[in-house]
Design an enzyme around this catalytic site. Structure first.
Site, short mmCIF file in Angstrom:
data_model
loop_
_atom_site.label_atom_id
_atom_site.label_comp_id
_atom_site.label_asym_id
_atom_site.label_seq_id
_atom_site.Cartn_x
_atom_site.Cartn_y
_atom_site.Cartn_z
CG ASP A 39 -1.98 -1.05 1.18
OD1 ASP A 39 -2.28 -1.52 0.07
OD2 ASP A 39 -2.50 -1.42 2.25
CE1 TYR A 67 3.76 -6.70 4.58
CE2 TYR A 67 3.40 -8.98 5.25
CZ TYR A 67 3.39 -8.00 4.27
OH TYR A 67 3.04 -8.31 2.98
CG ASP A 81 -5.02 2.09 5.84
OD1 ASP A 81 -5.93 2.94 5.71
OD2 ASP A 81 -4.35 1.68 4.88
NE ARG A 173 -5.01 -2.51 3.53
CZ ARG A 173 -6.02 -2.41 2.68
NH1 ARG A 173 -7.19 -1.94 3.10
NH2 ARG A 173 -5.86 -2.72 1.41
#
Length: 325
Positions: A39, A67, A81, A173
């Site tokens: 993203d 992550y 998010d 997310r």
């Protein structure tokens, strides 16, 4: 033209497509592709395939990823998010660290995840984010994903920092949203950094400005993993026959008699194939778990990956990397 994979640090604000477009200008070649989107607000490791390496894109997309994410509890948004519109805000004072840890760690293992509306997945030919921007919400089928590991790095409510290693197709997310939902207060992802994709780590990644400087200095090739370097765990076989060379260069399977005898390989470069001696005194290679070998022609040009088919007594291509100029 460059061939292989380069480890790029995608900075926030860039889309993955932006990175590819900028690299095309820096490296002065068109044949470039990324290995899975990040993203725009996210940052971190983005392996980018060059030249013949673009045939690796689908293989790298399937790899597990790691992550570091910051989960903001008590806040729900339409995008899951902080780039989206806030839908609700709830207090988090009642939460305890053990409860937060327990809720987050309960997602370790396989779980069915409903993809977010703001995603590039398609439903009836339409991208979900296009429908979302038009104010429409459609039912999305839950998809199987897997959280291989989830470590809580810090709990400073309402924020939780965690490191997650997951399968392809996992939306971090959405994981944040689901943890918040399980805790009853809601949650969204505040920050995301991808720290690893398979062998590529954040410590070895290059920002676009660094790529540009190395390219100008003529040193960028040292930071590109060659195509065959992505398969170092697979033993290597080098052709010693002109007949076999022709078959290889045309991407054809070849009979056992022209290739590795009973799995016996010729070692090249730094590849280390395990061998054992058979009853008749021949050296036989012990194939790795994948049962795949790297095959080169007599000029040491990498042809591709081959697997043996015992029922047909032939070596069959699994992935050919010729062409791509």
């Amino acid at each position: 033209m460059f061939h292989g994979v380069i480890n790029i640090y995608k900075e926030p604000g860039f889309t993955s497509h932006d990175v590819v477009a900028k690299l095309r200008g820096i490296l002065r070649q068109k044949k470039i592709g990324h290995t899975g989107t990040l993203d725009p607000a996210a940052e971190g490791v983005l392996p980018v395939c060059l030249g013949k390496g673009t045939k690796l894109c689908d293989l790298l997309t399937d790899k597990r990823k790691t992550y570091q994410a910051v989960l903001l509890l008590g806040t729900e948004t339409d995008t899951q998010d902080m780039t989206g519109t806030i839908l609700s805000e709830k207090p988090t004072e009642q939460l305890t660290e053990p409860a937060v840890r327990g809720a987050a760690e309960s997602f370790v293992g396989p779980y069915m995840q409903v993809p977010p509306m703001y995603s590039a997945l398609k439903v009836n030919g339409k991208k979900l984010y296009e429908l979302a921007r038009a104010g429409k919400e459609v039912e999305r089928a839950a998809r199987p994903v897997e959280i291989y590991d989830l470590q809580i790095d810090a709990v400073e409510l309402p924020r939780v920092t965690m490191t997650v290693t997951c399968s392809k197709g996992t939306y971090i997310r959405t994981l944040c949203h689901d943890i918040g939902e399980k805790l009853g207060c809601g949650g969204c992802m505040e920050k995301l950094i991808r720290t690893r994709v398979d062998r590529f780590t954040i410590g070895d990644s290059l920002r676009l400005s660094e790529v540009e400087a190395l390219a100008k200095a003529g040193q960028i090739e040292d930071r590109i993993v060659p195509v065959d370097g992505m398969f170092e765990d697979c033993p290597a076989y080098v052709s010693e026959s002109e007949v076999l060379d022709k078959l290889l260069q045309n991407g054809n399977p070849f009979p056992k008699g022209l290739g590795p005898r009973d799995g016996c390989l010729v070692q090249i470069g730094s590849s280390l194939a395990e061998h054992q001696v058979s009853a008749d005194g021949n050296s036989e290679m012990v194939l790795p778990d994948s049962g795949i070998i790297r095959v080169y022609d007599s000029a040491n040009q990498f042809i591709g990956l081959y697997a043996y088919q015992p029922e047909k007594k032939q070596w069959k291509p699994r992935k050919i990397f010729l062409g791509g100029e």
